[in-house]
Each structure stands twice: as structure tokens, then as C-alpha cells.
Design a protein around this motif. Sequence first.
Motif, PDB file in Angstrom:
ATOM      1  N   PHE A   1       0.856  -1.180   0.000  1.00  5.20           N
ATOM      2  CA  PHE A   1       0.000   0.000   0.000  1.00  5.20           C
ATOM      3  C   PHE A   1       0.900   1.241   0.000  1.00  5.20           C
ATOM      4  N   LEU A   2       0.355   2.294  -0.516  1.00  2.00           N
ATOM      5  CA  LEU A   2       1.114   3.548  -0.670  1.00  2.00           C
ATOM      6  C   LEU A   2       1.059   4.328   0.631  1.00  2.00           C
ATOM      7  N   ASP A   3       2.237   4.600   1.165  1.00  2.00           N
ATOM      8  CA  ASP A   3       2.345   5.318   2.443  1.00  2.00           C
ATOM      9  C   ASP A   3       3.003   6.682   2.180  1.00  2.00           C
ATOM     10  N   LEU A   4       2.197   7.749   2.136  1.00  2.00           N
ATOM     11  CA  LEU A   4       2.693   9.116   1.865  1.00  2.00           C
ATOM     12  C   LEU A   4       2.855   9.849   3.181  1.00  2.00           C
ATOM     13  N   ARG A   5       4.087  10.218   3.467  1.00  2.00           N
ATOM     14  CA  ARG A   5       4.387  10.970   4.690  1.00  2.00           C
ATOM     15  C   ARG A   5       4.751  12.414   4.299  1.00  2.00           C
ATOM     16  N   LEU A   6       4.061  13.341   4.895  1.00  2.00           N
ATOM     17  CA  LEU A   6       4.184  14.761   4.534  1.00  2.00           C
ATOM     18  C   LEU A   6       5.101  15.472   5.516  1.00  2.00           C
ATOM     19  N   TYR A   7       6.000  16.360   4.935  1.00  2.00           N
ATOM     20  CA  TYR A   7       6.927  17.153   5.724  1.00  2.00           C
ATOM     21  C   TYR A   7       6.801  18.608   5.287  1.00  2.00           C
ATOM     22  N   ASP A   8       6.680  19.485   6.255  1.00  2.00           N
ATOM     23  CA  ASP A   8       6.461  20.914   5.968  1.00  2.00           C
ATOM     24  C   ASP A   8       7.797  21.602   5.721  1.00  2.00           C
ATOM     25  N   THR A   9       7.982  22.167   4.512  1.00  2.00           N
ATOM     26  CA  THR A   9       9.220  22.888   4.162  1.00  2.00           C
ATOM     27  C   THR A   9       9.102  24.382   4.410  1.00  2.00           C
ATOM     28  N   GLU A  10       7.899  24.907   4.462  1.00  2.00           N
ATOM     29  CA  GLU A  10       7.638  26.314   4.742  1.00  2.00           C
ATOM     30  C   GLU A  10       8.317  27.265   3.754  1.00  2.00           C
ATOM     31  N   CYS A  11       8.737  26.729   2.610  1.00  2.00           N
ATOM     32  CA  CYS A  11       9.410  27.567   1.575  1.00  2.00           C
ATOM     33  C   CYS A  11      10.610  28.296   2.162  1.00  2.00           C
ATOM     34  N   ASP A  12      11.306  27.638   3.057  1.00  2.00           N
ATOM     35  CA  ASP A  12      12.508  28.207   3.649  1.00  2.00           C
ATOM     36  C   ASP A  12      13.628  27.208   3.417  1.00  2.00           C
ATOM     37  N   ASN A  13      14.751  27.675   2.984  1.00  2.00           N
ATOM     38  CA  ASN A  13      15.848  26.777   2.626  1.00  2.00           C
ATOM     39  C   ASN A  13      16.316  25.954   3.829  1.00  2.00           C
TER      40      ASN A  13
END
Length: 906
Positions: free
Chosen positions: A63-75
Motif C-alpha cells: 500500500f502507498l504510504d505518503l508521509r508529509l513534511y512541511d518545508t515552509e518555503c525556507d531553505n
Amino acid sequence: APGAWGWARGAPRPPPSSPPLSIMGLMPLTKEVAKGSIGRGVLPAVELAIEQIRNESLLRPYFLDLRLYDTECDNAKGLKAFYDAIKYGPNHLMVFGGVCPSVTSIIAESLQGWNLVQLSFAATTPVLADKKKYPYFFRTVPSDNAVNPAILKLLKHYRWRRVGTLTQDVQRFSEVRNDLTGVLYGEDIEISDTESFSNDPCTSVKKLKGNDVRIILGQFDQNMAAKVFCCAYEENMFGSKYQWIIPGWYEPSWWEQVRTEANSSHCLQKNLLAAMEGYIGVDFEPLSSKQIKTISGKTPQQYEREYNSKRSGVGPSKFHGYAYDGIWVIAKTLQRAMETLHASSRHQRIQDFNYTDHTLGRIILSAMNETNFFGVTGQVVFRNGERMGTIKFTQFQDSREVKVGEYNAVADTLEIINDTIRFQGSEPPKDKTIILEQLRKISLPLYSILSALTILGMIMASAFLFFNIKNRNQKLIKMSSPYMNNLIILGGMLSYASIFLFGLDGSFVSEKTFETLCTVRTWILTVGYTTAFGAMFAKTWRVHAIFKNVKMKKKIIKDQKLLVIVGGMLLIDLCILICWQAVDPLRRTVERYSMEPDPAGRDISIRPLLEHCENTHMTIWLGIVYAYKGLLMLFGCFLAWETRNVSIPALNDSKYIGMSVYNVGIMCIIGAAVSFLTRDQPNVQFCIVALVIIFCSTITLCLVFVPKLITLRTNPDAATQNKRLQITRNQKKEDSKTSTSVTSVNQASTSRLEGLQSENHRLRMKITELDKDLEEVTMKLQDTPEKTTYIKQNHYQELNDILNLGNFTESTDGGKAILKNHLDQNPQLQWNTTEPSRTCKDPIEDINSPEHIQRRLSLQLPILHHAYLPSIGGVDASCVSPCVSPTASPRHRHVPPSFRVMVSGL
């Protein structure tokens, strides 16, 4: 793992025994990007895709396990999220996401070291298209550079071959501009001007207008777009002649959001909207417009309805379709990778992947490149990692954006929606100012009217020629030199004929013929002028030569000599013209004037062309011709002034010559000046030149011939008589073969004549008194007895005093000469005292007897009396009958014809 959002919301949890295929999701989740929540806006689309994939068991048993990480558009935060996911999370097979260009480019550059393939759904920066630097980077959204092939197709569709670019000084826009330059260069489309700006675009816009750029390709954000269109309004670079092509990814109703800033730059909203009207925006298509089922089994329209219902209060994102297709791309890539591993002899499982496994990393990379299916955003195909998507074209119409066409990058086709695209003019704008070179030609109606006037003038000249030839033997015409009159008419007709040649331009004749006409018309007009005025001045010179003859001798000047004079004048003309033609001939030159708008309102400019007859030293040659003609005119004025006192109308044309020279001179000066000032208006110039020639030729011919015609009809004799002196009617013509031969009387002779006339009157009164005395003497002689043998000495002396005319004719010797002549022939008749020896002779034989004396006196005195009268203005000496003084005695006898005396006048 820290920063992970875990499972996609709403997705059903898989059974515990199903192993997960972990995907690293990198996107801004807590910060808005570009006025819209890209991360949160795409999450409903991602949830729909994962749900459908799980329902279809596409990756069974995984099954597809998508884990999201917040980059906040900051390097820094973006890199921290990426490394945390690697360090603390499971082994991720792929990276999904990457929105902000700076963060995405940093992470994409390091993917090769981790053997991770990244798929972005929102990163459009062209920098990421460099496969040497970012070999493991893919994106479902087309790059900003993907619009360039679409723009190329649009330019070709409307046959725009000349464009200009206006770019904001930002790396994103500069890269698109650079790529566009390469695309257009290979397709033979000229970029006539490339302008860039940082804050104030007005200078660049002005330069584009100066370079006649009509199709402007802009690359700038929506804030700068407002300034650009305000500048375009100020420079009048909008409407039917211009076409703006700009990015189409601006926010909906972006002009409303920047209204305050536009007003601050002294640009009203109505002006901004007027300048924006008709611009074309180019952007990727968020969703396909085709009614075709996608890989998920739903049409794009069905998916859109589901997405809108699922987002429930979350702001929409224009990238949601690409995120939806991106999940399907990952699923299909992993499916092909598993099939590849299953077909291999290694029996490696996909869940065994780690970041150092280059083999499995390359298998996933190869499977990604093989992606090809129809998604909600259109056909999903990658070429060198770049999405070959669909580009849409929108047009700003009546304060709203309307889709007018789309470009399919896979098929390389452009589709323009029927009757949706609207241009400000009747046709698409031209890619440059279409310069229509138009020869300024003489109007045919004007040429016809002036030609008709010229023909009337030539008919009039022909009538004068007929009149002159028919009446050439009339005394009036003969005295005015008919041959010279014919030359005047010939010169006038040549001048008339030149008008036809001046009206022939490139619209009637070829270039070579026009160049020949340049020389021919100059020769004809020059020769015609010299022939007409040369003949007029030549015959005036003859009158001057005769009447200024101070020696008072008869002078004959024949027409042959006048013809030689006119020929000499023409010879000078021919020498000038031949040298002109040999040294510096007239050539056809074309003068190009500044462009003018089309009178018909078309989107073209007219560049007037005008043909001229010119050479290198035109001023010098014209100066020579004008100088010679001016001297000729001055010579004619001098002759007219010198002969102004000639009192014979048939000979004195000085008044008419003066009038002719005055009119011709004034008209030529005015005509030359106006013709020079209107050289760019051929109709006006030709009209002025033609009217000047017609007027000068007509007024000259009329002044020469109309007075003669009137005089010949009314009083032909008066014109040939001297107004101050009556010419003897029967005076013999000295030379009947010559056309004119007159006796000159100069100004001094006129004064002397007036004095003689006064003396003549006085002598007439004296003659009257002498007639009385003569009558008394005659009566006395008749009363003397016949037998008287002598006459007293005092009687003889009295008669001798009477016959002696010297007492009252001091200025006239005619009478004395005759009397003396007669006495010399008869010496016996002298009034002297008779000799004594002869007094005794026979009275009949005595010659001095009273009878003989009386007889002689009765014969001689009337003869002397009437012979003398004509010499002082008395009775005409040529009378056919014996002339008797009105006061003479009736006893005077008629004089026999043998005693008639012919006396010449003064």
C-alpha cells in the motif's frame, strides 16, 4: 518521524499485514505560497488519488504510504525536513513535492547521492530542467519554459515573424526569456528588440515602440504587469496595432488587486483596462477540457466535482490536478519497478530499497521515464524529466479572461477555439509596421483637366497662326513681321506641348521612359521659351535700329537677319543643353518620405515615393539657364523701353512686350518658388507648373495678336499711320519686297518738326499778305498803256522786291532756288534799267516791253506761288489740276501741265 504528518487524511488504513511503500512528501503546509495555500489546497486531490489507488489494489500486496513534511518555503527548514525524513523516517522510495524553487533546487541537486527520484507538482522554475545537474528530478507540472513552444506555435499560426521581449530582472523570467530566444532563433523568427527592467518599465516600453515592435512577449509578475500596461497606455502601445503576450498564471482578477498601486502611478483603472484589452496569457492547463476517462476511470470534469466537494473550506490550488496525476505517476512507476524486479533473476523486493541501492534507484528512474497515460491534466508524458503537458491561451476581453485556445505539447498541435479570440482591429495585428511604398503620382482627373486647357491653348495658337498666314499681305500684318509672328506662335505651342510631358510619371510610363522624358521636356520648354521671346525681341530690335537711326538715312533690315538673331539665341540654348546632357545628364531619382498612416484605416503605413529629374550639379545648371533667360528678358525690356515713343501702332509693341515680360517674370518667380515648396506634392507641383506655362504662353500670344486682330477689323489704316505726322498717301514704296521699310524719326527730329509747324503757320499768314500785294501789282500792270515803251526804274525795283522771297523764307530755299533757276535760264528777263540804245526799237520785238513782262508775270508768279506752298505745308504739289490759291485773283490763268512742280516733303 519529526515533522511528519503521517497518513493522508481520510484514507482507509491498510491491513496490518500489508507492507507500506513509503513516499516522502515535501510541501509547505503552514505557509501560504503565491497568495494561495499550495500545500493545503492539493491535499484533497492527493487523498482522492491515494484512495482510488488503494481501492483498485494497484500495488497489491503493498500500500502507498505518503508521509508529509512541511518545508515552509525556507531553505534551512526545507533541508532540515528532508534530512529528518531520511534520518528518522522509513526508507522512502521516492520524494513527492517540492514547491518553492530555492528549496526544491537544493534538495533535487542532492537526490542522486541518495538514489531518490523526486516528482514535483508545482515547481515550474526552468532551472530544474537541467538534467546534468538534476538527473533524478521530474515534475508533472510543465516548466515555465514549456510555454515557449506554445508561443512559437501561436506566432506561426498568425504569421508573426518579428517580436520583441520585455523581461523583469528576475532569474525566473530571465531564464524563460533566454530559452525563448533559442526556440525562436531556430525557427527564423526575429527578435528585433530585447528590453529588461527592474522597477520602472516605461523606458523599456518606449524603446520597444521606437523600434517598431508590435508583438511584445512579456515576462513579469502581476505587480509589474500593472506598471507595464500603464506605460503602454501612455505610449499608446495598445489597440489594433499591438499584441501583448504575457504569463497567464496571475491570480484571478489580478488587476483589481493592484488597482491601488496603479492609481499611485497616475494611471486610472479605466486606462489600465483599456491598455490590457486583448492581451493573451499563456499558462499550463490546470485540468484537461476533454471529455475522456482518465487512468482513474473518471473524466476530468468528474474529478473536479469530487475535488471541490472534498476540500470543504480549504482554498483551491491551481496545482491540485497535477498533484492528483503525480500520485498516479508514483503508483504506476512503483508498479513497473516491481514488475521489473519480479522479472529479474535477483528476486529483490522493492521494500528492500535503501539509499545506497543504486540498482533499484536506476530501476525506479527508468520506470519514471516510461510514464505515459491520460490523466486529469491531459496526457502525462516525460521528456528528459519535463512534463509534455497542455498549454492554454486566454485573452482579456471586457474585463475578464476567456480561454481562446490550447497547445498540446505531446502532439505539437495548436487548437484555436472558434470565434473566441478577438482582436481590436478587423484582423490580427501585424508583426511590424507594414510599409507600403506608394508612388505619389499625378491625379488622372487633374492631368485630364490641365491637358484639356493645354489643347484649348494650342487651338488658340493655331487660330492665331491661321490668321497671321491668311493676312500676311495686309499692310498691318506685314509691318509687324509675319515670319517672326509665326516663330512666336511656334514657341508658344512648344511650351504648351511640354505640359503633356510634365504630367507623365511612373504611373504612366516605365522608369527608362521617364528618364528620357526628363531630358525631352527640359529641351522642349527651353527651346519654346527662347523661340517665342527671341522672335519677339528680334523684331523689336529691328524697330529700335530703324527709329534710332540718327543719320536720318533709309535703313532696311530684312527678316533673314532676324532669323539669324533668333537662330543665335537658340544656338546658345543648344550649347547649354548639350553640355548639360553630356557632362551631367538628368537621371530619375526616387525620394522616400516619412511614413504616413493609411487613409483607409488599415494597419499599414504608407511610405510615399516621389520621382524627380535630378543630377549631381542641378543647382549650377539651373543657374546657368536662369541667368541666360534673365539676360534675354532684360534685353527685351531695354528694347521695349527704347521704342516706347514710336508712334506707329503696327510697329510699336513695346507696351505689350513690357506687359508680357512683367507677367511672365512674376509668374515664373512665383511658380518656381511654389513649385520648390510643394515638391513633395506632385499634384500641386504639376498644377502650378502647368498653369504658369499656360498663363505665360496664353498671355504672350494674346498680347501679340489680339490687338492686331481688333485693329484689322476696326481701322486697319490707322495702325500704319503716324499719329503725329500725316504720311503722303501716294508716297512711293522704296522696297516692296521687304516686309517692312520705314523712315526713322528720332526724338530730336520730332522737336524740330514741331518748330517747323509753328513756322509754317506764320509763313502761311505771310503768303496771304503777299498774295494781296501780288494782286495789286498785277492789276497795275494790266492798267498800263500798251504804247508805253518803258517802265520806270522804281516800278522795276518794286517788282524785283516782290519776287525776292528771301525776305520771308529764311529757313526754306525751295522757292528761291526755282526762281533763280528760271532767271538763270532767261538772263534777258533781269529787272535792270534798259539800255538807251534799245529803247528805240520796235515795241513788238522788245523782249522787255510791257506786254512781254505782263505775260511772263501772269505765268511765272502763279507757278512760283503754288510750287512753294507744298514745301511749307500748303497745297499739295501733286494735285492733278492746276492749283490755285484760295486767295488768288480770278484773273490768274490755269497753269499748263508742263509747269507742274513736284516738291518733296520734309
